[in-house]
Design an enzyme around this catalytic site. Structure first.
Site, PDB file in Angstrom:
ATOM      1  N   HIS A  42      11.205 -14.821 -14.367  1.00 57.15           N
ATOM      2  CA  HIS A  42      12.454 -15.142 -13.671  1.00 57.15           C
ATOM      3  C   HIS A  42      13.013 -13.941 -12.897  1.00 57.15           C
ATOM      4  O   HIS A  42      12.307 -12.954 -12.685  1.00 57.15           O
ATOM      5  CB  HIS A  42      13.469 -15.738 -14.645  1.00 57.15           C
ATOM      6  N   GLU A  61      17.819 -14.354 -19.790  1.00 53.74           N
ATOM      7  CA  GLU A  61      16.387 -14.175 -20.002  1.00 53.74           C
ATOM      8  C   GLU A  61      15.805 -13.202 -18.984  1.00 53.74           C
ATOM      9  O   GLU A  61      14.953 -12.374 -19.316  1.00 53.74           O
ATOM     10  CB  GLU A  61      15.676 -15.524 -19.897  1.00 53.74           C
ATOM     11  N   HIS A 116       8.723 -13.764 -21.432  1.00 51.70           N
ATOM     12  CA  HIS A 116       9.754 -14.796 -21.423  1.00 51.70           C
ATOM     13  C   HIS A 116      10.506 -14.809 -22.744  1.00 51.70           C
ATOM     14  O   HIS A 116      10.127 -14.161 -23.719  1.00 51.70           O
ATOM     15  CB  HIS A 116       9.121 -16.178 -21.194  1.00 51.70           C
ATOM     16  N   GLU A 120       6.681 -16.126 -25.231  1.00 55.00           N
ATOM     17  CA  GLU A 120       8.091 -16.455 -25.446  1.00 55.00           C
ATOM     18  C   GLU A 120       8.511 -15.650 -26.669  1.00 55.00           C
ATOM     19  O   GLU A 120       8.163 -15.981 -27.802  1.00 55.00           O
ATOM     20  CB  GLU A 120       8.275 -17.949 -25.683  1.00 55.00           C
TER      21      GLU A 120
END
Length: 318
Positions: A108, A145, A200, A282
Site C-alpha cells: 500500500h 497498514e 502487509h 500478513e
C-alpha cells in the site's frame, strides 16, 4: 498456536511451531480459494477520499484494550520522505548474502486514499483484472497498514544490507500513490531478484489474530505463469514462517491456514505476475487489540524485520 480466542502460545508451543513450519507446514496449505486480508480484496470507495476496506463486525473493545494499541505520535505521523531505492545505502562489502538481490515490497501507500480514482483503476493480473492498489487497513487507534509496512521495510532493508544483500524497494514513500500491483511485480522481475517479500498487516475481525504467509498458487493465463516459482516460493514462505515464530513469539493465524501460518492464493497480481520466488506476509491483524499492540510497538517491528530477514537468509543459503 493461539486458540480461537486469540490467546498467546506458551514458550514451549512457540518453539515447537518453528520446527513444525519447516518440517510439515506445507502439507497443511489451503488451496487458492482461501480468504486473505480484507485490504487485499477490497478497493477504496471512490466517494470517500479516506475510505478503507470495512472490517467485519466486531464487538466493542474496552478502553484498556484500545489504549494498549495506541501508537505514539511519531508512529502515527506520515513517514518522512526517505531516500529513493536507488539512493539507499550500499550493502556490506562481505556477508552471507553477498551477491544476492532481495526485493522488499511495502504494501500500500499512505497517500492511496487521496487518489481513489487512480488506485481503483483495473489492471490485468493475468487471470483476470483487479484494482491497481488499495488503501490498506489500520488499527482502531488510526495507525495505518501503509505506515507499518514502510517502517518494517526500512528495518528489513538494514538487516539484509548488513548481511551483504542488495535490497530493492518497490517504493520508499516517495510516490503519490501505488505502485500498482502489476508494477510491484515488474520491479522485482526487472531487478532479477533472488527472493521477494511483500509486507502487509491484515484487517480481519476483532477476534482473529496471528500472522500468515501467502504463497503463490499454480496459475497460468495471459502474462501470468507461476509454474517456475511455486516450489521455491513455498520453501521461502516456510522459512519465513518458522523464523517469524521463533523471533517474534507470534502465533500463526487462527483464522487462515488451518494453524500452519501458510495460505495459498491465485488472485494476487503481485504473486501471479512474479517470475522470481515471492511471498506475502500478513504480520498480524490490525483489528485485534493484542496484535495491534505488537504492530504499533517499534521494538516488536524490529523483531518482525529480523524474523523475515532470517527466513530469507535461510532460503537463499539453502
Amino acid at each position: 498456536m493461539s486458540n480461537a480466542s486469540g490467546s498467546q502460545m506458551t514458550p514451549r508451543l512457540v518453539a515447537g511451531a518453528a520446527v513444525l513450519f519447516l518440517a510439515a507446514g506445507l502439507a497443511g496449505c489451503s488451496d487458492g480459494s482461501g480468504d486473505g486480508g480484507a485490504d487485499d480484496r477490497q478497493p477504496a470507495a471512490a466517494s470517500s477520499p479516506t475510505a478503507r476496506p470495512a472490517p467485519r463486525p466486531q464487538p466493542s473493545q474496552s478502553p484498556e484494550r484500545i489504549a494498549s494499541a495506541t501508537p505514539s505520535a511519531s508512529e502515527r505521523a506520515e513517514p518522512t520522505q526517505a531516500a529513493s531505492p536507488r539512493e539507499a545505502a550500499a550493502p556490506a562489502a562481505d556477508g552471507p548474502l553477498k551477491g544476492k538481490v532481495v526485493v522488499v515490497d511495502p504494501g500500500h501507500n499512505t497517500r492511496n486514499a487521496q487518489h481513489t480514482a487512480e488506485i481503483n483503476r483495473q489492471v490485468d493480473i493475468g487471470t483476470g483484472h483487479k484494482e491497481c492498489d488499495t488503501t490498506g487497513t489500520e488499527t482502531n487507534s488510526g495507525y495505518s497498514e501503509a505506515a507499518f509496512t514502510l517502517d518494517v521495510a526500512h528495518r528489513l532493508r538494514s538487516v539484509l544490507q548488513a548481511q551483504g544483500a542488495k535490497v530493492v524497494l518497490t517504493h520508499d514513500g516517495d510516490r503519490p500513490y501505488g505502485p500498482c500491483v502489476t508494477e510491484r511485480a515488474e520491479i522485482g522481475n526487472t531487478a532479477h531478484g533472488d527472493a521477494a517479500v511483500s509486507l502487509h498487516a491484515d484487517g480481519a475481525g476483532a477476534g482473529d489474530r496471528g500472522f500468515h504467509v501467502i504463497l503463490p498458487a499454480s496459475v497460468r493465463g495471459g502474462r501470468a505463469d507461476t509454474s517456475a516459482i511455486v516450489g521455491p516460493s513455498k520453501e521461502l514462505g516456510a522459512r519465513i514462517a518458522g523464523n517469524f515464530v521463533r523471533t517474534t513469539g507470534s502465533a500463526p493465524s487462527n483464522y487462515i491456514g488451518k494453524g500452519t501460518g501458510l495460505d495459498t492464493r491465485g488472485d494476487l497480481g503481485g504473486l501471479n505476475l512474479s517470475t522470481i520466488p515471492k511471498v506475502f506476509i500478513e504480520c498480524g491483524n490490525m483489528r485485534n487489540a493484542q496484535d495491534a499492540a505488537q504492530l504499533t510497538d517499534a521494538a516488536w517491528r524490529e523483531k518482525a524485520a529480523q524474523g523475515i530477514a532470517d527466513g530469507i537468509r535461510d532460503f537463499l543459503r539453502g
